[in-house]
Structure formats: structure tokens, C-alpha cells
Write an enzyme that holds these catalytic residues in place. Sequence first.
Site, PDB file in Angstrom:
ATOM      1  N   THR A 185       0.684  -1.193   0.059  1.00 28.46           N
ATOM      2  CA  THR A 185       0.121   0.099  -0.101  1.00 28.46           C
ATOM      3  C   THR A 185       0.769   1.170  -0.106  1.00 28.46           C
ATOM      4  O   THR A 185       1.957   1.225   0.493  1.00 28.46           O
ATOM      5  CB  THR A 185      -1.050  -0.042   1.234  1.00 28.46           C
ATOM      6  N   ASP A 186       0.058   2.629  -0.414  1.00 28.55           N
ATOM      7  CA  ASP A 186       0.967   3.604  -0.554  1.00 28.55           C
ATOM      8  C   ASP A 186       0.806   4.277   0.828  1.00 28.55           C
ATOM      9  O   ASP A 186       1.743   5.156   1.388  1.00 28.55           O
ATOM     10  CB  ASP A 186       0.322   4.589  -1.411  1.00 28.55           C
ATOM     11  N   GLU A 187       0.153   3.533   1.991  1.00 30.49           N
ATOM     12  CA  GLU A 187       0.166   4.193   3.413  1.00 30.49           C
ATOM     13  C   GLU A 187       1.571   3.929   3.916  1.00 30.49           C
ATOM     14  O   GLU A 187       1.652   4.731   5.100  1.00 30.49           O
ATOM     15  CB  GLU A 187      -1.132   3.531   4.033  1.00 30.49           C
ATOM     16  N   TYR A 207      -2.010  -0.210  11.089  1.00 31.59           N
ATOM     17  CA  TYR A 207      -2.088  -1.031   9.541  1.00 31.59           C
ATOM     18  C   TYR A 207      -0.796  -0.683   8.911  1.00 31.59           C
ATOM     19  O   TYR A 207      -0.378  -1.549   8.366  1.00 31.59           O
ATOM     20  CB  TYR A 207      -3.547  -0.418   9.034  1.00 31.59           C
ATOM     21  N   LYS A 262       2.188  -3.215   7.591  1.00 33.13           N
ATOM     22  CA  LYS A 262       2.429  -3.194   5.954  1.00 33.13           C
ATOM     23  C   LYS A 262       3.857  -3.046   5.676  1.00 33.13           C
ATOM     24  O   LYS A 262       4.582  -3.320   4.963  1.00 33.13           O
ATOM     25  CB  LYS A 262       1.592  -2.518   5.067  1.00 33.13           C
TER      26      LYS A 262
END
Length: 353
Positions: A132-134, A158, A162
Site C-alpha cells: 500500500t501507499d500508506e 495498519y 504493512k
Amino acid sequence: MIFVTGGAGFIGSNFVLSWLAQQDESVLNFDKLTYAGNLNNLVTVRDNPQHIFVQGDICDTELLHALFAKHQPRAILHFAAESHVDRSIHGPAAFVTTNVNGTFSLLEAARAYWNGLEGESKADFRFLHVSTDEVYGTLSAEDPPFTETTAYAPNSPYSASKAASDHLVRAYHHTYGMPVLTTNCSNNYGAYHFPEKLIPLIITNARAGKDLPVYGDGQQVRDWLFVTDHCTAIRRVLEAGRPGETYNVGGWNEQTNLSVVHTICDLLDELQPKAAGSYRDQIRHIKDRPGHDRRYAIDARKIERELGWKPAETFETGLRKTVQWYLDNDAWVSDVQSGDYMKWVDLQYSNKE
């Protein structure tokens, strides 16, 4: 054969469906079937002999060893993850268990399997990790979009879990030489999206006459990627990506959360109008969530430059297709809105003014 983890979830099931529609190669679909894993996503391939489903946990290394030995996959595509920021705030332990420990277990099983391969089978093997970009944190309005070299700065349990999984995957390439690939995508949307996320939540709440909750001022910015475009990107990375490389996958569609909600309301006003008024009348601003990142944006020039991929859908065309899918699939929506799911929605969105 390819081995797909999390293939009954939102992105994973879309990938499995698109793969079987376009490739003459079998898929072993390995999914734990948590609340977000839904075999109804896969009903159209239920009788397809090229789709093999096995229920299991990526933390079960013994089962992974047995499946790899039996089915001899040429590639592992790792979608399985706990992925909802709000859930990670309420219960971070599950995110560490699945996203960190689970990825480690999968990597260990994959490394043992890969080490046992020989010749072309070993050289051609790939482990593709979907992220993810997060992991990159948050951007201000003036900052350039995230690139593959942006420093990691995760801000939620979260995204931290990741980020940890990304680092493990990278380490297995640099330490053991395992041929890994990593993709970091922006916010996905489309068919089979579990209705706790923004777009399906707004669609289902609007049609049910419920409030449409918007965190804070609604000016948080996300880059939106239609899920079938994401699946196309993953297939391209698997086909031609360079081992050890990371590829950012984005839709070039930055939108504020409030503008997304407004667009959904306008589409519903057109496609399924209310007896009176607009769906916009149901919008309610609620207290912002803790640590809410202000803006994400993906620079997807590397994957276009090196692999020739770019999204086929604009936000307008993709969102129209998404809203229409939910209008056409009431049975699917009703099935996923179980008692446990509704308890979660009540916990997350009630009493926030």
C-alpha cells in the site's frame, strides 16, 4: 500454476477472476476466510477446474510447505492482509499477526520451496508482494507524490504492519537472493469491495436511507485506483518486473473524501433517484479518526516507463461502473452485511458528532 494468498478478498478475488478470464493457467487460491474473505466473490469460477480453493492461514507454515510441494507453483502472489485502518486502531494485534508474522511465515515457506527448485524453474520463480501507499505516511498539499524511493513513515498500526512486511520481503531478496517483487498501490475501488471502506459504505448507506459519515472536514485526499486496473498492473509486474524492485501503482486520480461522497450521491441521484431530495442530504460530518493522514498521492511513472502500464479508467468512468455494480448486486451486499459487520459499523460510526 500460480499461488494466490487472500484470493477471496476484495483485490485478491478481482485478481483471480481477471486472471482466469485472460490466462490459461491454474490458480491455487489460499484464503483464511475472515470477515472480509467471501467465496461469493468467486461464484462465477466455482466450477472452473483451473481454480483450486484451499482455506488456510498464512501463519500455518506446515500447510504452506505441503501445498507448495504438491502443486509446484511458479509464482506466489501475496494479497492476504488485514487492511482497514479503523480496525487497526481498535485492534492492532490482528494486524501484526497477519501482516507481519503471516508474511514472515509465507516468506520462509517460499524460501524453502524456492531453494528446492532447479534450473529454469528456480530462475523463473517469483514472489510478488502486494502492499500500500500508506507505508509512506502523509503528504501536504504542496508535496510531490510518493515515489519508490520515498522514505517510509507509517502513521497507523495498519500501515506500520504493512511497512514491516515490505521490509521483510526486501530483506529476503538482499539476504537470500529470493526473486521478489513489491507493488505499493493507492486506494482501490470497484466490485466486491467490503462495505466498511469509504466508497461501498457510502453507496450502501445512501440506498438504505442512512447517514453518510464523513470524517472531519472531508478534505483528506486520496489517489483512487480502479481495481481491475490494479490487477492489470500486477500481471504486468509479474510478467516483466525486475526482481528486487518496487513499483508504485496509482490511478492519477487525487480526490478529497468529500468530493468522492458528493460524486457518489450525484451518480445515485441519476441512476436511482430518491422520491424527494438528493442523497447529499444524508451527509453527516463526524469526529475525525486518530492520526488520520491528510493526503496520499502516487507517482506511477516508473511502472509506465519500465513496464508500459498505465490505468485504463478515469475516476469518473470507474466510479460509475462501481456504483452500477452495487445497484445490480443487492444479494451480494445483503449477504456480506452480517450481524458481525453491522456491530462493527455501529462501533465505528455511532456517537461521533
